[in-house]
Write an enzyme that holds these catalytic residues in place. Structure first.
Site, PDB file in Angstrom:
ATOM      1  N   GLU A  80      14.004   4.521  -8.912  1.00  0.00           N
ATOM      2  CA  GLU A  80      13.457   5.861  -9.116  1.00  0.00           C
ATOM      3  C   GLU A  80      14.490   6.853  -9.643  1.00  0.00           C
ATOM      4  O   GLU A  80      14.130   7.875 -10.237  1.00  0.00           O
ATOM      5  CB  GLU A  80      12.898   6.403  -7.790  1.00  0.00           C
ATOM      6  CG  GLU A  80      11.718   5.636  -7.220  1.00  0.00           C
ATOM      7  CD  GLU A  80      10.412   5.986  -7.898  1.00  0.00           C
ATOM      8  OE1 GLU A  80      10.401   6.911  -8.726  1.00  0.00           O
ATOM      9  OE2 GLU A  80       9.399   5.321  -7.603  1.00  0.00           O
ATOM     10  N   GLU A 111      18.298 -15.605   1.974  1.00  0.00           N
ATOM     11  CA  GLU A 111      19.169 -14.786   2.819  1.00  0.00           C
ATOM     12  C   GLU A 111      20.267 -15.611   3.477  1.00  0.00           C
ATOM     13  O   GLU A 111      21.226 -15.060   4.003  1.00  0.00           O
ATOM     14  CB  GLU A 111      18.362 -14.048   3.876  1.00  0.00           C
ATOM     15  CG  GLU A 111      17.801 -14.879   4.978  1.00  0.00           C
ATOM     16  CD  GLU A 111      17.087 -14.046   6.034  1.00  0.00           C
ATOM     17  OE1 GLU A 111      17.299 -14.326   7.225  1.00  0.00           O
ATOM     18  OE2 GLU A 111      16.341 -13.118   5.671  1.00  0.00           O
TER      19      GLU A 111
END
Length: 272
Positions: A80, A111
């Site tokens: 953003e 992960e």
């Protein structure tokens, strides 16, 4: 780390027997506790943000390193910033387990990879001028922990956002933020309160940093990128208010010529 609060049993039982009304009320009740817990760690968060501002002001970059929900939330925040604040791409970055291009695939098995994050940081030429922030609800994610260890060995500043006390990731961080949100509504579902806390903290980090870097004036996004009609209209009205231009089309012409409210205001100021 003996106590993993994020994996503790929910304080609620027999959820399948509750009505929709009961469930949404209880989830909302749990969510209200998140802001209270974040308030407890504001001093830690302020230390981290000051370090980020210092590094970026000196020409450095920020790298979030994460997996799972927390890593994906950091991506949503970072993408953003070029639009909202006109921030050049490459200053805020994310190293996501499995890669940002696989964001929607939820590659949770990644992960456990202890090499990928550091390899990607090396490929980005990370240096001591940058800062690396690990994102991990548990505070133990191998993907994140291995990267922070490598950074620490090379004196690269590190921070973290975790939701368990006294975690290995916090111990490997120069600027740890430990926001303990407690057991989840559904046991172990850290996309809930932990994810909410992470999203709120990302908002605080990016917004405060952008303000400190001069990308907000008064309370306005004066560097917003003019990417669509809605944002352009908002920017035109912002310019009219701040520069005292009464004619919409005139303000729009000046805005589009100079590319941002900030640049347009500087032009108007020079010509007044």
């Amino acid at each position: 780390m003996d106590l993993r609060v994020t994996e503790s049993p929910s304080v609620y039982r027999h959820l399948e027997k509750k009505s929709v009304d009961e469930l949404v009320e209880l989830i909302n009740q749990e969510d209200q506790s998140v802001a209270v817990q974040i308030k407890q760690v504001l001093p830690q968060l302020s230390r981290l943000i000051k370090a980020i501002v210092e590094k970026i002001s000196g020409g450095g970059r920020l790298f979030y390193v994460g997996a799972g929900s927390g890593g994906r939330l950091s991506v949503l925040d970072v993408i953003e910033l070029p639009t909202t604040y006109g921030l050049p791409k490459g200053i805020f970055n994310v190293i996501l387990a499995g890669g940002i291009d696989r964001l929607a695939d939820a590659l949770e098995e990644k992960e456990d990879d202890t090499r990928e994050a550091w390899e990607k940081l090396q490929a980005a030429n990370v240096t001591t001028q940058d800062i690396v922030i690990g994102i991990s609800a548990s505070g133990t994610t191998p993907f994140v922990l291995a990267a922070l260890y490598q950074c620490r060995q090379r004196s690269i500043p590190t921070g973290c956002i975790v939701s368990n006390p006294d975690s290995p990731i916090a111990a490997a961080s120069d600027f740890p933020v430990e926001v303990i949100t407690g057991p989840e509504f559904v046991t172990g579902s850290t996309r809930m309160k932990c994810g909410t806390a992470q999203k709120m903290i990302f908002d605080m980090i990016s917004t405060t940093t952008m303000i400190q870097l001069g990308r907000v004036e008064d309370n306005s996004m004066v560097n917003v990128a003019l990417i669509n009609d809605k944002i352009t209209d908002r920017a035109v009205r912002m310019l009219m208010e701040k520069a005292g231009i009464s004619d919409y089309e005139e303000a729009k012409m000046v805005l589009l010529k100079y590319g941002s409210v900030k640049q347009a205001m500087e032009h108007v100021s020079r010509n007044v």
